[in-house]
Design an enzyme around this catalytic site. Sequence first.
Site, PDB file in Angstrom:
ATOM      1  CG  ASN A  62      -0.184  -0.147   2.476  1.00  0.00           C
ATOM      2  OD1 ASN A  62       0.630  -0.806   2.746  1.00  0.00           O
ATOM      3  ND2 ASN A  62      -0.960   0.500   3.556  1.00  0.00           N
ATOM      4  CD  GLU A  64      -1.468   5.047   4.358  1.00  0.00           C
ATOM      5  OE1 GLU A  64      -1.218   6.022   5.090  1.00  0.00           O
ATOM      6  OE2 GLU A  64      -1.944   3.939   4.768  1.00  0.00           O
ATOM      7  CB  CYS A  73      -5.268  -1.283  -1.728  1.00  0.00           C
ATOM      8  SG  CYS A  73      -6.553  -0.552  -0.729  1.00  0.00           S
ATOM      9  CD  GLU A  75      -5.379  -6.015  -0.879  1.00  0.00           C
ATOM     10  OE1 GLU A  75      -4.815  -4.782  -1.040  1.00  0.00           O
ATOM     11  OE2 GLU A  75      -6.125  -6.414  -0.198  1.00  0.00           O
ATOM     12  CB  CYS A 112     -10.806  -2.573   0.491  1.00  0.00           C
ATOM     13  SG  CYS A 112     -10.417  -2.159  -1.075  1.00  0.00           S
ATOM     14  CB  CYS A 115      -8.716  -4.722  -3.636  1.00  0.00           C
ATOM     15  SG  CYS A 115      -7.713  -3.467  -3.297  1.00  0.00           S
TER      16      CYS A 115
HETATM   17  N1  THU Z   1      -5.240  -1.350   2.597  1.00  0.00           N
HETATM   18  C1  THU Z   1      -4.593  -2.329   1.502  1.00  0.00           C
HETATM   19  O1  THU Z   1      -3.662  -2.011   1.290  1.00  0.00           O
HETATM   20  N2  THU Z   1      -5.494  -3.380   1.239  1.00  0.00           N
HETATM   21  C2  THU Z   1      -6.757  -3.591   1.814  1.00  0.00           C
HETATM   22  O2  THU Z   1      -7.273  -4.492   1.377  1.00  0.00           O
HETATM   23  C3  THU Z   1      -7.330  -2.557   2.743  1.00  0.00           C
HETATM   24  C4  THU Z   1      -6.560  -1.518   3.092  1.00  0.00           C
HETATM   25  C5  THU Z   1      -4.369  -0.119   3.052  1.00  0.00           C
HETATM   26  C6  THU Z   1      -5.102   1.082   2.483  1.00  0.00           C
HETATM   27  C7  THU Z   1      -4.292   1.997   3.410  1.00  0.00           C
HETATM   28  O3  THU Z   1      -3.243   2.347   3.040  1.00  0.00           O
HETATM   29  C8  THU Z   1      -4.341   1.242   4.788  1.00  0.00           C
HETATM   30  O4  THU Z   1      -4.526   0.025   4.576  1.00  0.00           O
HETATM   31  C9  THU Z   1      -5.375   1.662   5.771  1.00  0.00           C
HETATM   32  O5  THU Z   1      -6.708   1.663   5.270  1.00  0.00           O
END
Ligand code: THU
Length: 157
Positions: A62, A64, A73, A75, A112, A115
């Site tokens: 991930n 940000e 994310c 994935e 999520c 994804c």
């Molecule tokens: N996140 C993912 O990378 N994958 C997911 O399936 C759920 C959330 C990340 C997004 C964000 O950077 C952090 O987790 C918190 O939500």
Amino acid sequence: MTQKEINIRYSEYASLSELEPADRALAEAAIDAMKGSYAPYSHFNVGAAIRLKGGIVVQGANQENAAFPSGLCAERTAMFSAGAAHPDKAMESIAIAGGVMGRLAQEPATPCGACRQVMAQYQTKSGVPMSIIMVGAKRIWKFERVDDILPLIFDSI
Ligand code: THU
């Protein structure tokens, strides 16, 4: 009126050593990919690893951003990277691992909705089922195809 039911089938493993070797390697690659996470806001580190047909593994983590919706994310980072670099290779399996401050969480990392939708489309594109391995320190879940985590998939256009 008829009441209907949708059943979801999945496998639970107590540890990485219970997985078949290729799945275990992918789960370990997802844990390793957590190192590439850039999560200065949530401090939640997620790693993903995709095994393509033929055996190539593509990792993602991930990312940000201060403008929140601009982040992505793990994935989707991995899937878009695999889709861009290897457009003709089916994504056979994706493993996901996550945790706070780089430490693998006890419970499996569940992807999520956005994804899942992207997984669904790559599965449709290749015509090959994509299995999903959700890794936790205490247990690991494996779903055989995206339909199992996204029933009634939208793919009508
Ligand atoms: N996140 C993912 O990378 N994958 C997911 O399936 C759920 C959330 C990340 C997004 C964000 O950077 C952090 O987790 C918190 O939500």
